[in-house]
Write a protein that holds these residues in place. Structure first.
Motif, PDB file in Angstrom:
ATOM      1  N   LEU A 365       0.847  -1.200   0.000  1.00  0.00           N
ATOM      2  CA  LEU A 365       0.000   0.000   0.000  1.00  0.00           C
ATOM      3  C   LEU A 365       0.880   1.247   0.000  1.00  0.00           C
ATOM      4  O   LEU A 365       1.932   1.277   0.644  1.00  0.00           O
ATOM      5  CB  LEU A 365      -0.894   0.040   1.234  1.00  0.00           C
ATOM      6  CG  LEU A 365      -2.100  -0.882   1.310  1.00  0.00           C
ATOM      7  CD1 LEU A 365      -2.827  -0.638   2.627  1.00  0.00           C
ATOM      8  CD2 LEU A 365      -3.048  -0.654   0.145  1.00  0.00           C
ATOM      9  N   ARG A 366       0.404   2.293  -0.687  1.00  0.00           N
ATOM     10  CA  ARG A 366       1.154   3.542  -0.690  1.00  0.00           C
ATOM     11  C   ARG A 366       0.197   4.707  -0.482  1.00  0.00           C
ATOM     12  O   ARG A 366      -0.843   4.789  -1.141  1.00  0.00           O
ATOM     13  CB  ARG A 366       1.900   3.733  -2.004  1.00  0.00           C
ATOM     14  CG  ARG A 366       3.044   2.763  -2.234  1.00  0.00           C
ATOM     15  CD  ARG A 366       3.786   3.052  -3.528  1.00  0.00           C
ATOM     16  NE  ARG A 366       2.939   2.862  -4.689  1.00  0.00           N
ATOM     17  CZ  ARG A 366       2.548   3.826  -5.515  1.00  0.00           C
ATOM     18  NH1 ARG A 366       2.922   5.089  -5.276  1.00  0.00           N
ATOM     19  NH2 ARG A 366       1.782   3.565  -6.561  1.00  0.00           N
ATOM     20  N   HIS A 411      -2.897   4.425  -2.915  1.00  0.00           N
ATOM     21  CA  HIS A 411      -2.667   3.529  -4.048  1.00  0.00           C
ATOM     22  C   HIS A 411      -2.782   2.086  -3.555  1.00  0.00           C
ATOM     23  O   HIS A 411      -2.051   1.664  -2.661  1.00  0.00           O
ATOM     24  CB  HIS A 411      -1.289   3.775  -4.652  1.00  0.00           C
ATOM     25  CG  HIS A 411      -1.084   5.186  -5.104  1.00  0.00           C
ATOM     26  ND1 HIS A 411      -1.460   5.626  -6.356  1.00  0.00           N
ATOM     27  CD2 HIS A 411      -0.560   6.264  -4.461  1.00  0.00           C
ATOM     28  CE1 HIS A 411      -1.169   6.913  -6.472  1.00  0.00           C
ATOM     29  NE2 HIS A 411      -0.621   7.321  -5.330  1.00  0.00           N
ATOM     30  N   VAL A 412      -3.719   1.338  -4.156  1.00  0.00           N
ATOM     31  CA  VAL A 412      -4.009  -0.024  -3.716  1.00  0.00           C
ATOM     32  C   VAL A 412      -3.802  -0.988  -4.882  1.00  0.00           C
ATOM     33  O   VAL A 412      -4.561  -0.951  -5.859  1.00  0.00           O
ATOM     34  CB  VAL A 412      -5.460  -0.144  -3.201  1.00  0.00           C
ATOM     35  CG1 VAL A 412      -5.710  -1.547  -2.649  1.00  0.00           C
ATOM     36  CG2 VAL A 412      -5.753   0.913  -2.150  1.00  0.00           C
ATOM     37  N   PRO A 413      -2.806  -1.870  -4.816  1.00  0.00           N
ATOM     38  CA  PRO A 413      -2.613  -2.853  -5.877  1.00  0.00           C
ATOM     39  C   PRO A 413      -3.467  -4.099  -5.650  1.00  0.00           C
ATOM     40  O   PRO A 413      -3.924  -4.368  -4.538  1.00  0.00           O
ATOM     41  CB  PRO A 413      -1.129  -3.199  -5.750  1.00  0.00           C
ATOM     42  CG  PRO A 413      -0.850  -3.037  -4.287  1.00  0.00           C
ATOM     43  CD  PRO A 413      -1.744  -1.918  -3.802  1.00  0.00           C
ATOM     44  N   ASP A 417      -9.549  -4.750 -12.446  1.00  0.00           N
ATOM     45  CA  ASP A 417      -9.871  -3.509 -13.144  1.00  0.00           C
ATOM     46  C   ASP A 417     -11.374  -3.260 -13.119  1.00  0.00           C
ATOM     47  O   ASP A 417     -12.189  -4.190 -13.234  1.00  0.00           O
ATOM     48  CB  ASP A 417      -9.389  -3.582 -14.593  1.00  0.00           C
ATOM     49  CG  ASP A 417      -7.868  -3.529 -14.714  1.00  0.00           C
ATOM     50  OD1 ASP A 417      -7.202  -3.379 -13.667  1.00  0.00           O
ATOM     51  OD2 ASP A 417      -7.365  -3.639 -15.846  1.00  0.00           O
ATOM     52  N   SER A 440      -9.862   1.100 -10.864  1.00  0.00           N
ATOM     53  CA  SER A 440      -8.649   0.297 -10.848  1.00  0.00           C
ATOM     54  C   SER A 440      -8.257   0.007 -12.288  1.00  0.00           C
ATOM     55  O   SER A 440      -9.076  -0.483 -13.082  1.00  0.00           O
ATOM     56  CB  SER A 440      -8.876  -1.018 -10.098  1.00  0.00           C
ATOM     57  OG  SER A 440      -7.690  -1.781 -10.085  1.00  0.00           O
ATOM     58  N   GLY A 443      -4.525  -3.266 -12.624  1.00  0.00           N
ATOM     59  CA  GLY A 443      -4.314  -3.906 -11.335  1.00  0.00           C
ATOM     60  C   GLY A 443      -3.998  -2.977 -10.185  1.00  0.00           C
ATOM     61  O   GLY A 443      -3.609  -3.449  -9.111  1.00  0.00           O
ATOM     62  N   GLU A 444      -4.185  -1.669 -10.339  1.00  0.00           N
ATOM     63  CA  GLU A 444      -3.951  -0.750  -9.221  1.00  0.00           C
ATOM     64  C   GLU A 444      -5.015   0.329  -9.195  1.00  0.00           C
ATOM     65  O   GLU A 444      -5.363   0.909 -10.235  1.00  0.00           O
ATOM     66  CB  GLU A 444      -2.561  -0.109  -9.305  1.00  0.00           C
ATOM     67  CG  GLU A 444      -2.306   0.839  -8.134  1.00  0.00           C
ATOM     68  CD  GLU A 444      -0.848   1.232  -7.978  1.00  0.00           C
ATOM     69  OE1 GLU A 444      -0.025   0.313  -7.801  1.00  0.00           O
ATOM     70  OE2 GLU A 444      -0.550   2.429  -8.035  1.00  0.00           O
ATOM     71  N   THR A 446      -6.197   4.018  -7.547  1.00  0.00           N
ATOM     72  CA  THR A 446      -5.769   5.237  -6.872  1.00  0.00           C
ATOM     73  C   THR A 446      -7.006   5.974  -6.403  1.00  0.00           C
ATOM     74  O   THR A 446      -7.860   6.361  -7.221  1.00  0.00           O
ATOM     75  CB  THR A 446      -4.939   6.139  -7.799  1.00  0.00           C
ATOM     76  OG1 THR A 446      -3.768   5.437  -8.212  1.00  0.00           O
ATOM     77  CG2 THR A 446      -4.526   7.414  -7.077  1.00  0.00           C
TER      78      THR A 446
END
Length: 464
Positions: A365-366, A411-413, A417, A440, A443-444, A446
């Motif tokens: 996670l970011r 940011h969640v990977p 989608d 998404s 694959g990520e 925001t």
């Protein structure tokens, strides 16, 4: 009131009538202030009022020991094999009240801490006429094993049919010292006791109640071989650890470091248990501060410490918020902790727990705000995060509001989608503060989440 089961293939719980169920609660004891009036029926109405108050604050479960033997007058058996009528009546009354109020209990048969400390006085000790020569043979002595099964058989036959029984914690804080210092004694003990109780209940009840075995968390570091029987034993239904770490959780200097420690320990526990097995902490708290340093934390500090650990636990992939050992004088949770439990309970409907196959995401996670730590878990359709500032801790150890914080993004990977609903939640106020949508891509996801002034919880679910 329906019995609780594990969601098939999922690390969360469900009732037999299909409702999601989450263990929100704490440790209590039959000698502590809130439950002490049960003994000799001194004031059953007061106990019922207490349980109703717990339910009103979102509590679903309390953890109790069938005997709490830091004194001489609450042994369940005395002598060994003879069940004390006053204690049996106490538990009859408590189960009746739990059923009436709608609460459940995680029940463990022995208070192994005081049983160890005061062993010569315990009815199982040979010095007191019992079957066991030494406390270092609890796990291996055949006569003691028979006594343990006798107690569990009695308890199961009398209270095992109650829907108020959430699960058996077969052995509190199992330890190599209970088996001559040999970690290899743990797995055979669990093998035998778990299989025996499961067979006994299926024969008598037609089903088996859920089972776990708890451990003092630092023992997993000292004895890595214990990870397998505690977190992956095939006979157990969920994994259970006690989150204690010296210098952070045990003796906190601020309210953030203990939560980050809890997140790290729960990440390891979730990874060890795997994606299909529930895991939660059934005991934590400032034990070194309270027991060794004789210090009760100031309420404002302790409330925030409690709340932060609770959200770190849930966001890491634990079932619920963990179960505090009060470590206060008097030995009860504060009103602020009750409000924190209510806030957690009100957040839970924002996620679909029955379909959530979480994995821990804290390492990936970011948050765009570098003053914020991000803790979370997710699968390909949902994600849960708890964001906490690490740069606004005051001299009092409390997390102060950062008014200068700018709106930021998370940011969640790992999410498939598509379109998602994002809800941000104020854990202090117990209220939703924002609703938005995010996409998404590749694959990520925001998500714009606004400013993190102190901490925020974030629930993310697929829009369709």
């Amino acid at each position: 009131m329906a019995r609780v089961r594990v969601v098939p293939g999922s690390p969360y719980f469900i009732t037999e009538d299909g409702a999601s169920w989450t263990p929100i609660g704490h440790n209590d004891a039959i000698t502590w202030p809130d439950l002490a009036p049960l003994f000799r029926r001194r004031d059953l109405a007061a106990v019922e009022r207490h349980l109703l108050e717990l339910r009103a604050h979102g509590v679903t479960c309390i953890r109790l020991m069938l005997e709490y033997c830091h004194r001489e007058h609450r042994y369940l058996e005395r002598p060994a094999g003879r069940f004390v009528p006053a204690m049996v009546r106490l538990w009859d009354d408590l189960f009746r009240l739990l059923e009436r109020v709608g609460l459940r209990v995680l029940l463990t048969p022995y208070d192994t801490f005081f049983m160890w400390v005061r062993w010569q006085r315990h009815p199982y000790a040979r010095a007191s006429g019992g079957p066991c020569a030494g406390r270092d043979t609890w796990l291996t002595c055949p006569e003691t094993r028979r006594a343990i099964k006798h107690r569990l058989a009695f308890a199961s036959d009398r209270w095992g049919r109650s829907p108020a029984l959430f699960a058996w914690d077969l052995w509190n804080e199992i330890h190599p010292a209970h088996g001559g210092g040999d970690p290899a004694a743990v797995a055979p003990f669990i093998d035998d006791l778990s299989a025996w109780l499961r067979a006994h209940e299926r024969e008598r009840l037609g089903y088996a109640n859920l089972q776990t075995v708890s451990i003092f968390g630092p023992e997993l570091i000292r004895h890595p071989a214990l990870v397998e029987p505690i977190f992956r034993h095939p006979s157990l239904d969920f994994a259970n650890t006690h989150l204690y770490e010296h210098g952070t959780i045990d003796d906190p200097r601020d309210t953030v470091a203990p939560a980050l420690a809890a997140a790290r320990l729960m990440r390891d526990a979730v990874n060890a248990a795997g994606r299909a097995r529930p895991v939660f902490d059934s005991e934590h708290g400032p034990i070194h501060s309270f027991k060794d340093r004789k210090r009760t934390l100031p309420s404002a500090f302790d409330d925030e410490y409690f709340r932060h650990i609770q959200w770190a636990h849930l966001a890491s992939g634990g079932a619920g918020g963990g179960m505090r050992w009060p470590n206060r004088h008097p030995h009860v949770l504060t009103p602020g902790m009750r409000l924190a439990q209510r806030a957690l309970a009100d957040f839970l409907p924002l996620m679909d727990w029955s379909s959530f196959r979480r994995r821990n995401l804290s390492a990936v996670l970011r948050c765009a705000d570098r003053g914020v730590a991000a803790i979370g878990c997710g699968d390909d359709r949902q994600a849960l995060a708890w964001l906490v500032r690490t740069d606004a801790i005051g001299p009092d150890g409390l997390l102060h509001r950062c008014d200068a914080a700018d709106a930021t993004a998370l940011h969640v990977p790992g999410l498939a989608d598509g379109a998602y609903r994002v809800v941000t939640y104020d854990t202090r106020a117990g209220a939703v503060v924002g609703r938005s949508h995010a996409e998404s891509t590749a694959g990520e996801l925001t998500a714009a989440i606004g400013a993190v002034h102190r901490d925020l919880a974030v629930a993310i679910r697929a829009a369709a």
